[in-house]
Write a protein that holds these residues in place. Structure first.
Motif, mmCIF file in Angstrom:
data_model
loop_
_atom_site.group_PDB
_atom_site.id
_atom_site.type_symbol
_atom_site.label_atom_id
_atom_site.label_comp_id
_atom_site.label_asym_id
_atom_site.label_seq_id
_atom_site.Cartn_x
_atom_site.Cartn_y
_atom_site.Cartn_z
ATOM 1 N N TRP A 40 -19.320 56.517 33.685
ATOM 2 C CA TRP A 40 -17.918 56.852 33.424
ATOM 3 C C TRP A 40 -17.790 58.304 32.971
ATOM 4 O O TRP A 40 -16.848 59.006 33.366
ATOM 5 N N TYR A 41 -18.717 58.741 32.139
ATOM 6 C CA TYR A 41 -18.709 60.125 31.658
ATOM 7 C C TYR A 41 -18.849 61.083 32.841
ATOM 8 O O TYR A 41 -18.108 62.056 32.961
ATOM 9 N N ARG A 42 -19.797 60.787 33.718
ATOM 10 C CA ARG A 42 -20.053 61.685 34.856
ATOM 11 C C ARG A 42 -18.875 61.729 35.827
ATOM 12 O O ARG A 42 -18.516 62.789 36.330
ATOM 13 N N VAL A 43 -18.279 60.574 36.078
ATOM 14 C CA VAL A 43 -17.123 60.541 36.989
ATOM 15 C C VAL A 43 -15.936 61.259 36.349
ATOM 16 O O VAL A 43 -15.218 62.012 37.009
ATOM 17 N N GLY A 44 -15.742 61.046 35.042
ATOM 18 C CA GLY A 44 -14.666 61.736 34.324
ATOM 19 C C GLY A 44 -14.853 63.241 34.357
ATOM 20 O O GLY A 44 -13.903 63.992 34.596
ATOM 21 N N SER B 191 -13.716 71.624 25.152
ATOM 22 C CA SER B 191 -15.046 71.079 25.464
ATOM 23 C C SER B 191 -16.108 71.636 24.529
ATOM 24 O O SER B 191 -16.994 70.911 24.066
ATOM 25 N N LEU B 192 -16.011 72.938 24.239
ATOM 26 C CA LEU B 192 -16.986 73.557 23.342
ATOM 27 C C LEU B 192 -16.852 73.017 21.921
ATOM 28 O O LEU B 192 -17.851 72.727 21.262
ATOM 29 N N PHE B 193 -15.607 72.891 21.458
ATOM 30 C CA PHE B 193 -15.385 72.348 20.111
ATOM 31 C C PHE B 193 -15.846 70.891 20.031
ATOM 32 O O PHE B 193 -16.349 70.449 19.002
ATOM 33 N N ALA B 194 -15.651 70.156 21.118
ATOM 34 C CA ALA B 194 -16.048 68.739 21.154
ATOM 35 C C ALA B 194 -17.550 68.573 21.346
ATOM 36 O O ALA B 194 -18.057 67.460 21.236
ATOM 37 N N ARG B 195 -18.241 69.679 21.651
ATOM 38 C CA ARG B 195 -19.669 69.640 21.959
ATOM 39 C C ARG B 195 -19.959 68.666 23.095
ATOM 40 O O ARG B 195 -20.996 68.023 23.129
ATOM 41 N N PHE B 196 -18.980 68.536 23.979
ATOM 42 C CA PHE B 196 -19.093 67.712 25.176
ATOM 43 C C PHE B 196 -19.295 66.227 24.866
ATOM 44 O O PHE B 196 -19.702 65.464 25.738
ATOM 45 N N GLU B 197 -18.989 65.829 23.625
ATOM 46 C CA GLU B 197 -19.053 64.410 23.269
ATOM 47 C C GLU B 197 -17.893 63.679 23.934
ATOM 48 O O GLU B 197 -16.798 64.230 24.063
ATOM 49 N N PRO B 198 -18.085 62.418 24.378
ATOM 50 C CA PRO B 198 -17.045 61.721 25.154
ATOM 51 C C PRO B 198 -15.697 61.608 24.448
ATOM 52 O O PRO B 198 -14.658 61.795 25.071
ATOM 53 N N GLN B 199 -15.689 61.311 23.144
ATOM 54 C CA GLN B 199 -14.416 61.165 22.442
ATOM 55 C C GLN B 199 -13.662 62.497 22.410
ATOM 56 O O GLN B 199 -12.449 62.548 22.615
ATOM 57 N N GLY B 200 -14.405 63.573 22.155
ATOM 58 C CA GLY B 200 -13.780 64.898 22.160
ATOM 59 C C GLY B 200 -13.314 65.305 23.543
ATOM 60 O O GLY B 200 -12.268 65.945 23.698
ATOM 61 N N PHE C 188 -13.386 59.269 30.361
ATOM 62 C CA PHE C 188 -14.161 59.635 29.185
ATOM 63 C C PHE C 188 -14.002 58.580 28.096
ATOM 64 O O PHE C 188 -14.954 58.235 27.398
ATOM 65 N N ARG C 189 -12.774 58.042 27.989
ATOM 66 C CA ARG C 189 -12.535 56.986 27.000
ATOM 67 C C ARG C 189 -13.356 55.736 27.338
ATOM 68 O O ARG C 189 -13.927 55.079 26.469
ATOM 69 N N LEU C 190 -13.423 55.417 28.632
ATOM 70 C CA LEU C 190 -14.226 54.284 29.080
ATOM 71 C C LEU C 190 -15.714 54.483 28.767
ATOM 72 O O LEU C 190 -16.436 53.538 28.461
ATOM 73 N N SER C 191 -16.152 55.741 28.839
ATOM 74 C CA SER C 191 -17.564 56.009 28.560
ATOM 75 C C SER C 191 -17.900 55.768 27.093
ATOM 76 O O SER C 191 -19.045 55.495 26.754
#
Length: 197
Positions: A82-86, A129-138, A190-193
């Protein structure tokens, strides 16, 4: 010693199975990008309707390289489907937004300075994306912010270009709605991931 020797072969096939799909997708994605770059070159041999300069090819080459490079980074950040598709959807949406904006523009023509507002959407994506550190929730929040920004810019565009009614207005509504939908879908993936680890 026997235990160590038996552990090593058991791990290698697993690593090979994980690495093979990644390499296969990498070849497919970069190959598709190369094919996209060749299409106008081939078309120029048969029609005068397509007339790209060296600068056009350079810009498209850079855009395709950045898009493919971003996806490569995303695949290293998470193995979650899910992350990759998002991530892929968000990258494709961003690529198309830049391409359409440079080619024909969304608000009026490509020469209308109001179209620069759309690059703010991309900046939200990069900074978020940088602030979220690429984490799925961010990333979920970042893509949602991009979707909302597209809708807000679409509303502003109607006031900036009132003379475009009805054809130009309908194009603005469609394109802004389309890109907002793409970024919202990316956010949902991303939420699904997060919920399907």
């Amino acid at each position: 010693m026997n235990a160590k020797m038996s552990d090593t072969p058991a791990k290698l096939p697993n690593n090979e199975r994980q690495g093979a799909p990644r390499n296969r997708w990498r070849l497919l994605i970069w190959g598709f990008a190369g094919t996209l770059l060749l299409i106008p070159l081939i078309a120029m041999q048969f029609t005068d309707e397509v007339n790209w300069t060296g600068f056009d090819f350079l810009v498209m080459g850079v855009m395709l390289s950045v898009a493919c490079g971003c996806y490569e980074i995303a695949t290293r950040m998470s193995g979650n489907l899910w992350y990759r598709v998002g991530a892929g959807l968000g990258i494709v949406g961003s690529f198309l937004l830049v391409w359409i904006n440079l080619a024909v523009g969304i608000i009026g023509s490509e020469n209308n300075p109001a179209n620069l507002m759309y690059f703010a959407v991309l900046m939200f994506g990069v900074i978020g994306s940088l602030f979220a550190r690429f984490e799925p929730q961010g990333m979920f929040k970042t893509m949602l912010t991009m979707a909302v920004a597209m809708l807000l810019i679409g509303g502003v565009a109607i006031f900036l270009d009132p003379d475009s009614y009805p054809v130009g207005l309908m194009r603005q509504v469609f394109l802004n709605g389309f890109f907002a939908g793409v970024f919202a879908m990316s956010a949902g993936l991303f939420r699904l991931s997060v919920t399907n680890k």
